[in-house]
Design a protein around this motif. Structure first.
Motif, PDB file in Angstrom:
ATOM      1  N   ALA A  91       1.054  -1.208   0.013  1.00  0.00           N
ATOM      2  CA  ALA A  91      -0.158   0.018  -0.002  1.00  0.00           C
ATOM      3  C   ALA A  91       0.728   1.086  -0.229  1.00  0.00           C
ATOM      4  N   PRO A  92       0.033   2.557  -0.152  1.00  0.00           N
ATOM      5  CA  PRO A  92       1.123   3.991  -0.374  1.00  0.00           C
ATOM      6  C   PRO A  92       1.591   3.574   1.275  1.00  0.00           C
ATOM      7  N   GLY A  93       2.803   4.290   1.044  1.00  0.00           N
ATOM      8  CA  GLY A  93       3.346   4.697   2.051  1.00  0.00           C
ATOM      9  C   GLY A  93       4.079   3.615   3.351  1.00  0.00           C
ATOM     10  N   LYS A  94       3.682   2.204   2.854  1.00  0.00           N
ATOM     11  CA  LYS A  94       3.973   0.824   3.959  1.00  0.00           C
ATOM     12  C   LYS A  94       4.375   0.049   2.822  1.00  0.00           C
ATOM     13  N   GLU A  95       4.996  -0.863   3.688  1.00  0.00           N
ATOM     14  CA  GLU A  95       5.562  -1.699   3.274  1.00  0.00           C
ATOM     15  C   GLU A  95       4.902  -2.835   2.301  1.00  0.00           C
ATOM     16  N   ARG A  96       5.921  -3.520   1.826  1.00  0.00           N
ATOM     17  CA  ARG A  96       5.410  -5.054   0.970  1.00  0.00           C
ATOM     18  C   ARG A  96       5.032  -6.279   1.911  1.00  0.00           C
ATOM     19  N   GLU A  97       3.754  -6.293   2.173  1.00  0.00           N
ATOM     20  CA  GLU A  97       3.264  -7.489   3.223  1.00  0.00           C
ATOM     21  C   GLU A  97       3.113  -8.655   2.631  1.00  0.00           C
ATOM     22  N   GLY A  98       2.982  -9.878   2.778  1.00  0.00           N
ATOM     23  CA  GLY A  98       2.974 -10.965   2.285  1.00  0.00           C
ATOM     24  C   GLY A  98       1.257 -10.843   2.514  1.00  0.00           C
ATOM     25  N   VAL A  99       0.520 -11.563   1.210  1.00  0.00           N
ATOM     26  CA  VAL A  99      -1.445 -12.026   1.666  1.00  0.00           C
ATOM     27  C   VAL A  99      -1.168 -13.228   1.938  1.00  0.00           C
ATOM     28  N   ALA A 100      -0.877 -14.145   0.691  1.00  0.00           N
ATOM     29  CA  ALA A 100      -1.794 -15.597   0.495  1.00  0.00           C
ATOM     30  C   ALA A 100      -0.674 -17.001  -0.267  1.00  0.00           C
ATOM     31  N   THR A 101      -0.249 -17.954   0.284  1.00  0.00           N
ATOM     32  CA  THR A 101       0.374 -18.287  -0.336  1.00  0.00           C
ATOM     33  C   THR A 101      -0.089 -20.176  -0.242  1.00  0.00           C
ATOM     34  N   ILE A 102       0.467 -20.699  -1.888  1.00  0.00           N
ATOM     35  CA  ILE A 102       0.291 -22.000  -1.932  1.00  0.00           C
ATOM     36  C   ILE A 102       1.618 -22.595  -2.644  1.00  0.00           C
ATOM     37  N   VAL A 103       0.720 -24.378  -2.078  1.00  0.00           N
ATOM     38  CA  VAL A 103       2.367 -24.877  -2.651  1.00  0.00           C
ATOM     39  C   VAL A 103       1.486 -26.237  -2.790  1.00  0.00           C
ATOM     40  N   PHE A 104       2.251 -27.296  -2.924  1.00  0.00           N
ATOM     41  CA  PHE A 104       1.114 -28.477  -3.653  1.00  0.00           C
ATOM     42  C   PHE A 104       2.415 -29.430  -2.711  1.00  0.00           C
ATOM     43  N   VAL A 105       1.897 -30.570  -1.632  1.00  0.00           N
ATOM     44  CA  VAL A 105       2.405 -31.225  -0.757  1.00  0.00           C
ATOM     45  C   VAL A 105       1.789 -32.665  -1.510  1.00  0.00           C
ATOM     46  N   ASP A 106       2.383 -33.543  -1.934  1.00  0.00           N
ATOM     47  CA  ASP A 106       2.152 -34.918  -2.099  1.00  0.00           C
ATOM     48  C   ASP A 106       0.926 -34.976  -2.681  1.00  0.00           C
ATOM     49  N   GLY A 107       0.550 -33.862  -3.743  1.00  0.00           N
ATOM     50  CA  GLY A 107      -0.713 -33.349  -4.378  1.00  0.00           C
ATOM     51  C   GLY A 107      -1.864 -32.990  -3.682  1.00  0.00           C
ATOM     52  N   GLU A 108      -1.854 -32.110  -2.698  1.00  0.00           N
ATOM     53  CA  GLU A 108      -2.451 -31.541  -1.691  1.00  0.00           C
ATOM     54  C   GLU A 108      -2.097 -30.430  -1.806  1.00  0.00           C
ATOM     55  N   SER A 109      -3.325 -29.063  -2.097  1.00  0.00           N
ATOM     56  CA  SER A 109      -2.980 -27.854  -1.991  1.00  0.00           C
ATOM     57  C   SER A 109      -2.289 -27.633  -0.765  1.00  0.00           C
ATOM     58  N   SER A 110      -1.674 -26.886   0.234  1.00  0.00           N
ATOM     59  CA  SER A 110      -1.515 -26.398   1.398  1.00  0.00           C
ATOM     60  C   SER A 110      -1.739 -24.964   1.104  1.00  0.00           C
ATOM     61  N   VAL A 111      -1.976 -23.961   2.264  1.00  0.00           N
ATOM     62  CA  VAL A 111      -2.598 -22.506   1.745  1.00  0.00           C
ATOM     63  C   VAL A 111      -1.932 -21.879   3.091  1.00  0.00           C
ATOM     64  N   ASP A 112      -1.892 -20.841   2.841  1.00  0.00           N
ATOM     65  CA  ASP A 112      -2.033 -19.512   4.272  1.00  0.00           C
ATOM     66  C   ASP A 112      -2.084 -18.220   3.949  1.00  0.00           C
ATOM     67  N   TYR A 113      -2.479 -17.535   4.698  1.00  0.00           N
ATOM     68  CA  TYR A 113      -3.342 -16.674   4.789  1.00  0.00           C
ATOM     69  C   TYR A 113      -2.615 -15.370   5.735  1.00  0.00           C
ATOM     70  N   ALA A 114      -2.909 -14.097   4.966  1.00  0.00           N
ATOM     71  CA  ALA A 114      -2.259 -13.075   6.233  1.00  0.00           C
ATOM     72  C   ALA A 114      -3.707 -12.861   7.051  1.00  0.00           C
ATOM     73  N   ASP A 115      -3.600 -12.267   8.320  1.00  0.00           N
ATOM     74  CA  ASP A 115      -4.783 -12.566   9.163  1.00  0.00           C
ATOM     75  C   ASP A 115      -5.681 -11.167   8.949  1.00  0.00           C
ATOM     76  N   ALA A 116      -4.859 -10.762   8.115  1.00  0.00           N
ATOM     77  CA  ALA A 116      -5.916  -9.789   7.903  1.00  0.00           C
ATOM     78  C   ALA A 116      -7.084 -10.116   6.162  1.00  0.00           C
TER      79      ALA A 116
END
Length: 131
Positions: free
Chosen positions: A40-65
């Motif tokens: 965002a303007p004036g702010k540092e870059r932050e993580g929003v969401a991630t995804i990876v496949f482990v053993d064919g299954e998706s594994s996701v994570d999200y920022a609390d916001a």
């Protein structure tokens, strides 16, 4: 060299939805993390969401916001990652970037939000939410 191209950004009203896409120009192993970050303007870059496949299954994570409002998904055959954003609010206004960690192939767990481990970055797509 593989490039990432984001699309789908735009200007919306609070409460509306957007779907971002990020396509890689080459093959991305499903065990490589793909992620969305935002700045965002004036702010540092932050993580929003991630995804990876482990053993064919998706594994996701999200920022609390964004938990409960955003959904990350991935089409490994198309080397594309998506971010479905719902119930947008003005705090979601930012440049959204797609990123890939090409150095690590996960066998368990969820991806890190540590920006330094992501080796490929897109140019970004702007999301603007007005109240």
């Amino acid at each position: 060299q593989v490039k990432l191209v984001e699309s789908g950004g735009g200007s919306v009203q609070a409460g509306e939805s957007l779907r971002l896409s990020c396509q890689a120009s080459g093959n991305i192993d499903s065990r490589n993390c793909m992620a969305w970050f935002r700045q965002a303007p004036g702010k540092e870059r932050e993580g929003v969401a991630t995804i990876v496949f482990v053993d064919g299954e998706s594994s996701v994570d999200y920022a609390d916001a964004v938990k409960g409002r955003f959904t990350i998904s991935r089409d490994n055959g198309q080397n594309t990652v998506y971010l479905q954003m719902s119930v947008l609010n003005p705090d979601d206004t930012a440049m959204y970037y797609c990123a890939v960690d090409t150095d690590r192939q996960y066998v368990a767990g969820v991806c890190d939000f540590a920006q330094g481990q992501y080796t490929l970055w897109g140019q970004g797509t702007q999301v603007t939410v007005s109240s």
